[in-house]
Design a protein around this motif. Structure first.
Motif, PDB file in Angstrom:
ATOM      1  N   CYS A  24       2.958  10.127   9.157  1.00  0.00           N
ATOM      2  CA  CYS A  24       2.169   9.096   8.318  1.00  0.00           C
ATOM      3  C   CYS A  24       0.585   9.704   9.109  1.00  0.00           C
ATOM      4  CB  CYS A  24       2.248   8.153   8.548  1.00  0.00           C
ATOM      5  SG  CYS A  24       1.725   6.712   7.340  1.00  0.00           S
TER       6      CYS A  24
ATOM      7  N   ALA B 293       1.155  -1.119  -0.030  1.00  0.00           N
ATOM      8  CA  ALA B 293       0.209   0.134   0.045  1.00  0.00           C
ATOM      9  C   ALA B 293       0.708   1.586  -0.015  1.00  0.00           C
ATOM     10  CB  ALA B 293      -0.829   0.382   0.987  1.00  0.00           C
TER      11      ALA B 293
ATOM     12  N   THR C 214      -2.011   9.049   6.888  1.00  0.00           N
ATOM     13  CA  THR C 214      -3.233   8.400   5.733  1.00  0.00           C
ATOM     14  C   THR C 214      -2.385   6.777   5.168  1.00  0.00           C
ATOM     15  OG1 THR C 214      -5.439   7.317   5.229  1.00  0.00           O
ATOM     16  CG2 THR C 214      -3.779   9.252   3.845  1.00  0.00           C
ATOM     17  N   LYS C 215      -3.143   5.824   5.246  1.00  0.00           N
ATOM     18  CA  LYS C 215      -3.294   5.048   4.350  1.00  0.00           C
ATOM     19  C   LYS C 215      -4.172   5.390   2.888  1.00  0.00           C
ATOM     20  CE  LYS C 215      -0.320   1.913   7.704  1.00  0.00           C
ATOM     21  NZ  LYS C 215      -0.805   0.584   7.806  1.00  0.00           N
TER      22      LYS C 215
ATOM     23  N   VAL D  88       1.318   5.344   1.731  1.00  0.00           N
ATOM     24  CA  VAL D  88       1.209   6.442   2.610  1.00  0.00           C
ATOM     25  C   VAL D  88       1.477   8.012   1.857  1.00  0.00           C
ATOM     26  CG1 VAL D  88       2.269   4.708   4.467  1.00  0.00           C
ATOM     27  CG2 VAL D  88       3.661   6.148   2.861  1.00  0.00           C
TER      28      VAL D  88
ATOM     29  N   ASP E 156      -4.861   2.466  -0.454  1.00  0.00           N
ATOM     30  CA  ASP E 156      -4.836   0.764  -0.883  1.00  0.00           C
ATOM     31  C   ASP E 156      -4.147   1.402  -3.098  1.00  0.00           C
ATOM     32  OD1 ASP E 156      -6.080  -0.226   1.114  1.00  0.00           O
ATOM     33  OD2 ASP E 156      -8.097   0.178  -0.316  1.00  0.00           O
ATOM     34  N   ARG E 157      -3.673   0.428  -3.207  1.00  0.00           N
ATOM     35  CA  ARG E 157      -2.833   0.294  -3.754  1.00  0.00           C
ATOM     36  C   ARG E 157      -3.252   1.095  -5.282  1.00  0.00           C
ATOM     37  NH1 ARG E 157       2.612  -0.405  -4.533  1.00  0.00           N
ATOM     38  NH2 ARG E 157       3.903  -0.910  -6.459  1.00  0.00           N
TER      39      ARG E 157
END
Length: 373
Positions: free
Chosen positions: A149, A135, A151-152, A137, A154-155
């Motif tokens: 960091c 993923a 938020t993450k 960031v 999705d790829r």
């Protein structure tokens, strides 16, 4: 040998794909010629050619390359069978994440993009992605200088945002690619925010949302007229002005002038690949253009030269208004404030600038430049 699409072949791509990406995939994967694509979409072949070249140059970008490979694999596999009467198909294999079950639709992209784009608008924020990362960031520096960091991502969402030009990478060759929000991404965030406000006021159009989530069938190319504009109303001031009429009832901006502005924007997007996404173009009309990168591709260099030549020909004032409205996607009201003009005078100056820009193109390379083929 590639096979030209026909009635026996019905590869589908998700409807949220930008027009340029669709054209690239149909041309490279299915063998449809550039001229055939141009005839089906009622545009000149040079427009489709620039779109294909731009995507080919951007294959060095890991998110762009991964997304195109995933879409190509899905097109080769073909759509799954669907019972009769089940309605239009939606993409049941997420882009870049074939093991997940949730489909990647425009609704899902918009939902995720709201928080991601807001985070990328924070000072110093970048989206970091690498080939060995499952993923991406969003990170930024805090007051103490440490990386935070926020938020993450999705790829497959990051890949979709890259395809839509909402984010751009400044150094694709780096081990960890860093992506910044683009002017198109900021315009998309404004559009999504406006949709939230409309929804809160009870003006939600569910039929339009369902239409955006339907798949796009390349076999239907040439059979249906593409009624939708090339860019959303909130993305380019030209689209809104093209619908207005003057005192005599004639269109305020002719179709030729709108096409001229779109041509400059396409060259500008290619030119950004030669200077880096973070390069500043605000003073380009005054001759203060960003410096070319040493490893810039020839097509990007040529687009850079065309943009600089056009802005130099227009000069300050006329060059500023086309740069801000056509390339940087700045609203007319904001342009008027920045330039110190009176209210409602920007549209008049913009029309004069587009007319002068059309003459510049006609004098230097004809209406569309050299013929293809």
């Amino acid at each position: 040998m590639t096979v030209r699409p026909g009635p026996e072949r019905s590869d589908t791509y998700p409807a949220w794909l930008p027009e340029a990406v669709r054209n690239y995939l149909v041309h490279t994967e299915s063998g449809m010629s550039i001229r055939a694509l141009a005839r089906a979409q009622d545009c000149h072949p040079s427009t489709v050619l620039r779109q294909v070249r731009k995507l080919e140059i951007r294959r060095d970008d890991l998110l762009i390359d991964g997304a195109l490979k995933s879409l190509s694999a899905q097109a080769s596999a073909g759509p799954r069978q669907q019972p009769k009467g089940a309605g239009p198909m939606t993409l049941d294999i997420p882009l870049g994440a074939p093991d997940q079950a949730a489909p990647l639709t425009q609704t899902r992209i918009n939902h995720e993009a709201r928080r991601i784009l807001r985070r990328l608008c924070e000072p110093g924020a970048v989206l970091a992605a690498a080939r060995d990362m499952a993923a991406a960031v969003v990170v930024r520096q805090d007051q103490s200088g440490d990386q935070l960091c926020t938020t993450k991502v999705d790829r497959e969402i990051a890949q979709a945002m890259a395809l839509k030009d909402w984010i751009a990478c400044s150094d694709p060759e780096a081990r960890v690619a860093r992506y910044f929000i683009t002017h198109t991404g900021r315009a998309a965030l404004r559009r999504l925010t406006a949709q939230d406000e409309n929804r809160a006021g009870g003006f939600d159009d569910k039929r339009a949302t369902a239409a955006r989530d339907r798949c796009w069938d390349m076999v239907s190319l040439g059979r249906e007229q593409q009624a939708a504009p090339r860019y959303h109303v909130t993305e380019s001031p030209l689209v809104g002005l093209a619908r207005r009429r003057d005192r005599d009832g004639a269109l305020f901006l002719s179709r030729a002038l709108v096409a001229t502005g779109e041509r400059l924007r396409e060259d500008f997007e290619l030119a950004q690949l030669a200077t880096g996404a973070g390069a500043g173009w605000d003073q380009a009309a005054l001759g203060q253009v960003p410096v070319l990168q040493a490893d810039a591709a020839p097509a990007a260099r040529a687009a850079y030269d065309r943009v600089c030549s056009a802005l130099a020909d227009l000069g300050p004032g006329l060059g500023d208004v086309v740069l801000r409205c056509c390339c940087l996607l700045e609203g007319l009201e904001q342009t008027e404030k920045t330039m110190g003009w009176s209210a409602r005078s920007g549209k008049i100056v913009l029309r004069i600038a587009l007319d002068r820009l059309a003459r510049h193109y006609a004098q230097n390379a004809g209406r569309y430049g050299p013929m293809i083929g």
